[in-house]
Design a protein around this motif. Sequence first.
Motif, PDB file in Angstrom:
ATOM      1  N   ILE A   1       7.061  13.167  -2.973  1.00 37.72           N
ATOM      2  CA  ILE A   1       8.540  12.163  -1.554  1.00 37.72           C
ATOM      3  C   ILE A   1       8.842  11.455  -2.383  1.00 37.72           C
ATOM      4  O   ILE A   1       8.091  10.791  -2.830  1.00 37.72           O
ATOM      5  N   ALA A   2      10.155  10.812  -1.967  1.00 37.65           N
ATOM      6  CA  ALA A   2      10.252  10.296  -2.730  1.00 37.65           C
ATOM      7  C   ALA A   2       9.424   8.927  -1.930  1.00 37.65           C
ATOM      8  O   ALA A   2       8.862   8.405  -1.044  1.00 37.65           O
ATOM      9  N   GLY A   3       9.666   7.274  -3.093  1.00 38.58           N
ATOM     10  CA  GLY A   3       8.544   6.894  -3.210  1.00 38.58           C
ATOM     11  C   GLY A   3       7.912   5.798  -4.274  1.00 38.58           C
ATOM     12  O   GLY A   3       8.605   6.117  -5.446  1.00 38.58           O
ATOM     13  N   PRO A   4       6.482   5.460  -4.572  1.00 39.57           N
ATOM     14  CA  PRO A   4       5.931   5.021  -6.151  1.00 39.57           C
ATOM     15  C   PRO A   4       7.099   5.785  -7.350  1.00 39.57           C
ATOM     16  O   PRO A   4       7.009   4.561  -8.223  1.00 39.57           O
ATOM     17  N   ARG A   5       6.916   6.840  -7.419  1.00 47.22           N
ATOM     18  CA  ARG A   5       7.506   7.416  -8.844  1.00 47.22           C
ATOM     19  C   ARG A   5       8.560   6.564  -9.002  1.00 47.22           C
ATOM     20  O   ARG A   5       8.438   6.342 -10.679  1.00 47.22           O
ATOM     21  N   VAL A   6       9.736   6.441  -7.770  1.00 49.79           N
ATOM     22  CA  VAL A   6      10.852   5.814  -8.826  1.00 49.79           C
ATOM     23  C   VAL A   6      10.920   4.331  -8.774  1.00 49.79           C
ATOM     24  O   VAL A   6      11.582   3.415  -9.526  1.00 49.79           O
ATOM     25  N   LEU A   7       9.623   4.207  -8.473  1.00 55.37           N
ATOM     26  CA  LEU A   7       9.108   2.037  -8.490  1.00 55.37           C
ATOM     27  C   LEU A   7       8.805   2.226  -9.803  1.00 55.37           C
ATOM     28  O   LEU A   7       8.588   0.753  -9.955  1.00 55.37           O
ATOM     29  N   GLU A   8       7.958   2.929 -10.644  1.00 54.19           N
ATOM     30  CA  GLU A   8       6.942   3.147 -11.442  1.00 54.19           C
ATOM     31  C   GLU A   8       8.358   1.767 -12.996  1.00 54.19           C
ATOM     32  O   GLU A   8       7.192   0.871 -13.280  1.00 54.19           O
ATOM     33  N   HIS A   9       9.410   2.038 -13.124  1.00 57.18           N
ATOM     34  CA  HIS A   9       9.758   1.186 -13.858  1.00 57.18           C
ATOM     35  C   HIS A   9       9.746   0.228 -13.982  1.00 57.18           C
ATOM     36  O   HIS A   9      10.494  -0.917 -14.098  1.00 57.18           O
ATOM     37  N   ILE A  10      10.477  -0.470 -12.131  1.00 56.46           N
ATOM     38  CA  ILE A  10      10.765  -1.590 -11.892  1.00 56.46           C
ATOM     39  C   ILE A  10       9.792  -2.649 -11.579  1.00 56.46           C
ATOM     40  O   ILE A  10       9.870  -4.195 -12.087  1.00 56.46           O
ATOM     41  N   VAL A  11       8.256  -2.438 -11.738  1.00 58.19           N
ATOM     42  CA  VAL A  11       7.420  -3.467 -11.538  1.00 58.19           C
ATOM     43  C   VAL A  11       6.768  -3.491 -12.088  1.00 58.19           C
ATOM     44  O   VAL A  11       6.544  -2.931 -12.734  1.00 58.19           O
ATOM     45  N   ASP A  12       5.809  -4.953 -12.489  1.00 59.11           N
ATOM     46  CA  ASP A  12       4.990  -4.804 -13.381  1.00 59.11           C
ATOM     47  C   ASP A  12       3.878  -3.720 -13.685  1.00 59.11           C
ATOM     48  O   ASP A  12       2.858  -4.040 -14.477  1.00 59.11           O
ATOM     49  N   THR A  13       3.218  -3.963 -12.611  1.00 59.75           N
ATOM     50  CA  THR A  13       1.312  -3.047 -12.661  1.00 59.75           C
ATOM     51  C   THR A  13       1.664  -1.427 -11.505  1.00 59.75           C
ATOM     52  O   THR A  13       1.742  -1.871 -10.645  1.00 59.75           O
ATOM     53  N   VAL A  14       0.871  -0.905 -12.086  1.00 59.25           N
ATOM     54  CA  VAL A  14       1.391   0.172 -11.023  1.00 59.25           C
ATOM     55  C   VAL A  14      -0.292   1.009 -10.714  1.00 59.25           C
ATOM     56  O   VAL A  14      -0.828   0.607 -11.853  1.00 59.25           O
ATOM     57  N   LEU A  15      -0.670   0.259  -9.360  1.00 59.05           N
ATOM     58  CA  LEU A  15      -2.280   1.295  -9.069  1.00 59.05           C
ATOM     59  C   LEU A  15      -1.863   1.955  -8.069  1.00 59.05           C
ATOM     60  O   LEU A  15      -1.785   2.083  -7.389  1.00 59.05           O
ATOM     61  N   ASP A  16      -3.102   3.366  -8.680  1.00 58.65           N
ATOM     62  CA  ASP A  16      -3.132   3.609  -7.811  1.00 58.65           C
ATOM     63  C   ASP A  16      -4.016   3.675  -6.771  1.00 58.65           C
ATOM     64  O   ASP A  16      -5.441   3.719  -7.903  1.00 58.65           O
ATOM     65  N   PHE A  17      -4.063   4.293  -5.851  1.00 58.54           N
ATOM     66  CA  PHE A  17      -6.049   4.620  -5.137  1.00 58.54           C
ATOM     67  C   PHE A  17      -5.524   5.343  -4.300  1.00 58.54           C
ATOM     68  O   PHE A  17      -4.914   6.036  -4.022  1.00 58.54           O
ATOM     69  N   GLU A  18      -6.829   6.490  -4.914  1.00 53.80           N
ATOM     70  CA  GLU A  18      -7.400   7.114  -4.577  1.00 53.80           C
ATOM     71  C   GLU A  18      -8.969   7.279  -4.469  1.00 53.80           C
ATOM     72  O   GLU A  18      -9.531   6.962  -4.753  1.00 53.80           O
ATOM     73  N   GLY A  19      -9.094   8.351  -3.837  1.00 52.87           N
ATOM     74  CA  GLY A  19     -10.861   9.065  -3.423  1.00 52.87           C
ATOM     75  C   GLY A  19     -10.705  10.331  -2.385  1.00 52.87           C
ATOM     76  O   GLY A  19      -9.681  10.758  -1.665  1.00 52.87           O
ATOM     77  N   ASP A  20     -11.975  10.736  -2.415  1.00 56.55           N
ATOM     78  CA  ASP A  20     -12.589  11.183  -1.383  1.00 56.55           C
ATOM     79  C   ASP A  20     -12.468  11.019   0.210  1.00 56.55           C
ATOM     80  O   ASP A  20     -12.562  10.013   0.367  1.00 56.55           O
ATOM     81  N   ARG A  21     -11.617  11.600   1.171  1.00 55.39           N
ATOM     82  CA  ARG A  21     -11.716  10.345   2.649  1.00 55.39           C
ATOM     83  C   ARG A  21     -12.785  11.042   3.288  1.00 55.39           C
ATOM     84  O   ARG A  21     -13.242   9.407   4.135  1.00 55.39           O
ATOM     85  N   GLU A  22     -13.651  12.068   3.723  1.00 57.98           N
ATOM     86  CA  GLU A  22     -14.931  12.494   4.080  1.00 57.98           C
ATOM     87  C   GLU A  22     -15.487  11.492   3.061  1.00 57.98           C
ATOM     88  O   GLU A  22     -16.302  10.471   4.335  1.00 57.98           O
ATOM     89  N   GLN A  23     -15.555  11.441   2.031  1.00 59.50           N
ATOM     90  CA  GLN A  23     -16.562  10.854   1.558  1.00 59.50           C
ATOM     91  C   GLN A  23     -16.151   9.059   1.010  1.00 59.50           C
ATOM     92  O   GLN A  23     -15.636   9.125   1.162  1.00 59.50           O
ATOM     93  N   GLY A  24     -17.359   8.199   0.813  1.00 62.03           N
ATOM     94  CA  GLY A  24     -17.067   6.909   0.726  1.00 62.03           C
ATOM     95  C   GLY A  24     -15.849   6.567  -0.444  1.00 62.03           C
ATOM     96  O   GLY A  24     -15.359   5.062  -0.486  1.00 62.03           O
ATOM     97  N   LEU A  25     -15.977   7.485  -1.190  1.00 63.02           N
ATOM     98  CA  LEU A  25     -15.852   6.452  -2.537  1.00 63.02           C
ATOM     99  C   LEU A  25     -14.770   6.591  -3.249  1.00 63.02           C
ATOM    100  O   LEU A  25     -13.699   7.280  -2.935  1.00 63.02           O
TER     101      LEU A  25
END
Length: 453
Positions: free
Chosen positions: A219-243
């Motif tokens: 979906i349109a979003g972060p991918r198209v912004l990656e070259h504009i911003v200084d830093t890209v952080l991805d937040f990921e993890g299992d929703r059920e597990q706390g990590l």
Amino acid sequence: MSKKRVMWECSHCGHEQAKWTGSCVQCKSWNSFMEKLVLEQDKFVAKKHRSNSPVRLKDVQLQPFPRISTHLREFDRLLGGGVVPGALTLIGGEPGVGKSTLLMQVSEAYARAGLKVLYISGEESVDQTKLRAERLGIDHDNLFLLNETSFSEIKHHIDQCTPQVIIVDSIQILYKEEVLSSPGSVSQVRELAQEFMHIAKGYGITTFLIGHVTKSGEIAGPRVLEHIVDTVLDFEGDREQGLRILRSMKNRFGPTDDIALFQMQEKGLKEVENPSEALLSQRSHHVSGSVIVPSLEGIRSILIEIQALVTPTAYANPTRKSAGIDPNRLALLLAVLEKRVGYRLYNQDVFVAVAGGIRIIEPAIDLGIIIAIASSLTNQCLDPKTVVLGEVGLGGEVRNVSRIASRLQEAFSLGFARAIVPKKALAHIKEEKIALIGVNMVDEAIEAVFQKK
Ligand code: TYD
Ligand code: MG
């Protein structure tokens, strides 16, 4: 002189063309073209004033970037020792992973460091944001909330409030009146990111943008912004597990490919200081199909558990499922097992997962995956104090991996006593804290850990 021109833009992928067509040549979606007005600069008007002139490389004076550090040590470390004032950072992640929670905690950390923070929440009302803050135990005089989605209004409030840090939650819900397409479309998101970059650079305001990505990331979003911003952080993890894992994908001011680990708790996210320990805490010994691999994440090595389950298939086509590793890589390793070791897997369902919801892309875990599958298929457990390391080639050869000493050090510090490593690596290892078994081929490795069936 500039003139107006009508272009057509695909609202899915941002592809632009001069004429309307039913389907997009780039992303193949149907009926996605929207009209877009563009101002065309006259190409032949030469610029009169140029502010920058060429500088000899050796004459460039480097100034260390000033950094704002907070008590969130892992977050600061990930950014390279704190955020650089005026930096534009994008934090992407699936809905519900905890982006708003993380940035609320980050806001408080900056507020406590003496900065004026404006949290712009387009998705949730001020009351809802306050409720979250209460749950997190956050309250500070330097923290301001704004519920607004129109960019011109937001700009006005930024001028009035003069914050030093702004958080935009989220970029997909905001809109610019001048852009005709709907909020969240490629043109809206891109235009808004440009505007926030001008705000960040022009006023020196440290800016964080939250962006939603879906599982497929399409979906349109972060991918198209990656070259504009200084830093890209991805937040990921299992929703059920706390990590939760915060991964640095791009950083103009610091390291990339590094991660910080968090645990989602009742009162927000807590930093995990010893990731290996957290990832192995739920491990059960003496279960077949479980292998520990020292994997490299940025500059750190962490121990991860690979789990495999191999069962006879009930249908004509066997199932192959993987979580946390590339399915194509799994298919390749299964083919190596069939061809080079002689296992029969065509009538077996194979499931492979990295415990803790972490995603690993480096090939150094190949041998670990192979051993886990072999362990489950033959129903034999590994010695619980053994780690496995090595990249596997198509010929079934075990290849060397990078930074082996730091990986073995991490295994040693967590009490592991034996490691299966590529034979070529033995020459590079000076001191042996744990017993090393060098292997050249996949079948040697399988023999080394247990009797082959
Ligand atoms: P949220 O930050 O709203 O996610 P996002 O902004 O990425 O959509 O929070 C996601 C989940 O976290 C939500 O289901 C509730 C849970 N949560 C906790 O477990 N503990 C907490 O202290 C908070 C604030 C949220
Ligand atoms: Mg949110």
